[in-house]
Design a protein around this motif. Structure first.
Motif, mmCIF file in Angstrom:
data_model
loop_
_atom_site.group_PDB
_atom_site.id
_atom_site.type_symbol
_atom_site.label_atom_id
_atom_site.label_comp_id
_atom_site.label_asym_id
_atom_site.label_seq_id
_atom_site.Cartn_x
_atom_site.Cartn_y
_atom_site.Cartn_z
ATOM 1 N N GLU A 149 0.029 -20.574 10.411
ATOM 2 C CA GLU A 149 -1.104 -19.691 10.676
ATOM 3 C C GLU A 149 -0.792 -18.319 10.118
ATOM 4 O O GLU A 149 0.350 -18.038 9.732
ATOM 5 N N ARG A 150 -1.816 -17.466 10.037
ATOM 6 C CA ARG A 150 -1.643 -16.141 9.455
ATOM 7 C C ARG A 150 -2.119 -15.059 10.415
ATOM 8 O O ARG A 150 -2.840 -15.325 11.358
ATOM 9 N N ASN A 151 -1.715 -13.834 10.085
ATOM 10 C CA ASN A 151 -2.185 -12.658 10.797
ATOM 11 C C ASN A 151 -3.647 -12.433 10.408
ATOM 12 O O ASN A 151 -4.233 -13.211 9.670
ATOM 13 N N TYR A 152 -4.218 -11.336 10.856
ATOM 14 C CA TYR A 152 -5.598 -11.013 10.500
ATOM 15 C C TYR A 152 -5.720 -10.789 9.000
ATOM 16 O O TYR A 152 -4.826 -10.245 8.362
ATOM 17 N N HIS A 153 -6.861 -11.175 8.428
ATOM 18 C CA HIS A 153 -7.095 -11.078 6.985
ATOM 19 C C HIS A 153 -6.844 -9.674 6.439
ATOM 20 O O HIS A 153 -6.374 -9.523 5.318
ATOM 21 N N ILE A 154 -7.168 -8.646 7.224
ATOM 22 C CA ILE A 154 -7.089 -7.270 6.739
ATOM 23 C C ILE A 154 -5.692 -6.920 6.234
ATOM 24 O O ILE A 154 -5.533 -6.220 5.238
ATOM 25 N N PHE A 155 -4.643 -7.436 6.879
ATOM 26 C CA PHE A 155 -3.283 -7.128 6.456
ATOM 27 C C PHE A 155 -3.012 -7.672 5.058
ATOM 28 O O PHE A 155 -2.415 -7.006 4.222
ATOM 29 N N TYR A 156 -3.464 -8.872 4.768
ATOM 30 C CA TYR A 156 -3.272 -9.488 3.460
ATOM 31 C C TYR A 156 -4.145 -8.807 2.404
ATOM 32 O O TYR A 156 -3.728 -8.632 1.259
ATOM 33 N N GLN A 157 -5.345 -8.411 2.792
ATOM 34 C CA GLN A 157 -6.233 -7.714 1.859
ATOM 35 C C GLN A 157 -5.664 -6.350 1.486
ATOM 36 O O GLN A 157 -5.717 -5.939 0.323
ATOM 37 N N LEU A 158 -5.114 -5.641 2.464
ATOM 38 C CA LEU A 158 -4.507 -4.346 2.181
ATOM 39 C C LEU A 158 -3.291 -4.501 1.268
ATOM 40 O O LEU A 158 -3.122 -3.738 0.312
ATOM 41 N N CYS A 159 -2.448 -5.489 1.549
ATOM 42 C CA CYS A 159 -1.265 -5.704 0.712
ATOM 43 C C CYS A 159 -1.653 -6.105 -0.703
ATOM 44 O O CYS A 159 -1.026 -5.667 -1.673
ATOM 45 N N ALA A 160 -2.692 -6.913 -0.843
ATOM 46 C CA ALA A 160 -3.158 -7.323 -2.168
ATOM 47 C C ALA A 160 -3.737 -6.139 -2.939
ATOM 48 O O ALA A 160 -3.748 -6.149 -4.169
ATOM 49 N N SER A 161 -4.185 -5.124 -2.240
ATOM 50 C CA SER A 161 -4.791 -3.942 -2.867
ATOM 51 C C SER A 161 -3.822 -2.771 -2.949
ATOM 52 O O SER A 161 -4.216 -1.673 -3.338
ATOM 53 N N ALA A 162 -2.570 -2.979 -2.616
ATOM 54 C CA ALA A 162 -1.599 -1.896 -2.504
ATOM 55 C C ALA A 162 -1.488 -1.047 -3.765
ATOM 56 O O ALA A 162 -1.255 0.153 -3.684
ATOM 57 N N MET A 163 -1.662 -1.638 -4.933
ATOM 58 C CA MET A 163 -1.483 -0.899 -6.175
ATOM 59 C C MET A 163 -2.770 -0.216 -6.648
ATOM 60 O O MET A 163 -2.742 0.504 -7.634
ATOM 61 N N GLN A 164 -3.874 -0.415 -5.961
ATOM 62 C CA GLN A 164 -5.121 0.257 -6.321
ATOM 63 C C GLN A 164 -4.983 1.753 -6.035
ATOM 64 O O GLN A 164 -4.399 2.142 -5.015
ATOM 65 N N PRO A 165 -5.495 2.598 -6.921
ATOM 66 C CA PRO A 165 -5.325 4.054 -6.745
ATOM 67 C C PRO A 165 -5.787 4.570 -5.387
ATOM 68 O O PRO A 165 -5.121 5.425 -4.795
ATOM 69 N N GLU A 166 -6.894 4.054 -4.877
ATOM 70 C CA GLU A 166 -7.407 4.565 -3.595
ATOM 71 C C GLU A 166 -6.545 4.180 -2.391
ATOM 72 O O GLU A 166 -6.724 4.710 -1.303
#
Length: 179
Positions: free
Chosen positions: A153-170
């Motif tokens: 199982e996984r944690n809440y989606h938001i944690f994975y979405q944030l990590c996947a977006s870590a290199m985005q400038p914003e």
């Protein structure tokens, strides 16, 4: 009260369109086949007839279709009340769903997008019984998932979405990248 047991067929069925809404509109409970629109019609009639608030509780296990059933109910109210809103009320109310799902849904062994929170939606009507607004409140039920997940199982989606977006400038200022 009235109880409707619905089963998620995991595919689209042609039983939720405008023609079906109009078929159930104005009908008495029991005159037609059991349907979420029959429950919605009964609540709408009781509200208009008795001028009293009504509640519809949608409950079920993960993946049962609770969000979809609530959406169909809101579409029913928007259609039968002839609400003058340009956009469907269910679209407005559920527009926040991607955000609430990211923060409150997680992958479980039974469902890739399992809600780990509850939702209370309040629809407001004017004196002509037309929808004038809605308010959706969410409440987190499963706080333990933040610090621990069962195997597969996984944690809440938001944690994975944030990590996947870590290199985005914003997102650079959040320092989500590896140290």
């Amino acid at each position: 009260g009235i109880i409707l047991v619905a089963i998620n067929p995991y595919k689209q069925l042609p039983i939720y369109g405008d023609a079906i809404i109009h078929a159930y509109s104005g009908q008495n409970m029991g005159d037609m086949d059991p349907h979420i629109f029959a429950v919605a019609e009964e609540a709408y009639k009781q509200m208009a007839r008795n001028n009293k608030n009504q509640s519809i509780i949608v409950s079920g296990e993960s993946g049962a279709g609770k969000t979809v059933s609530a959406k169909y109910t809101m579409r029913y109210f928007a259609t039968v009340s002839k609400s003058s809103s340009n956009a469907h009320v269910e679209d407005k109310v559920l527009a926040s769903n991607p955000i609430t799902e990211a923060v409150g849904n997680a992958k479980t062994t039974r469902n890739d997008n399992s809600s780990r929170f509850g939702k209370y939606t309040e629809i407001s009507f004017d004196r002509n019984y037309q929808i004038i607004g809605a308010n959706m409140r969410t409440y987190l039920l499963e706080k333990s998932r933040v610090v621990f997940q069962v195997e597969n199982e996984r944690n809440y989606h938001i944690f994975y979405q944030l990590c996947a977006s870590a290199m985005q400038p914003e997102f650079k200022h959040l320092k989500l990248g590896r140290s």
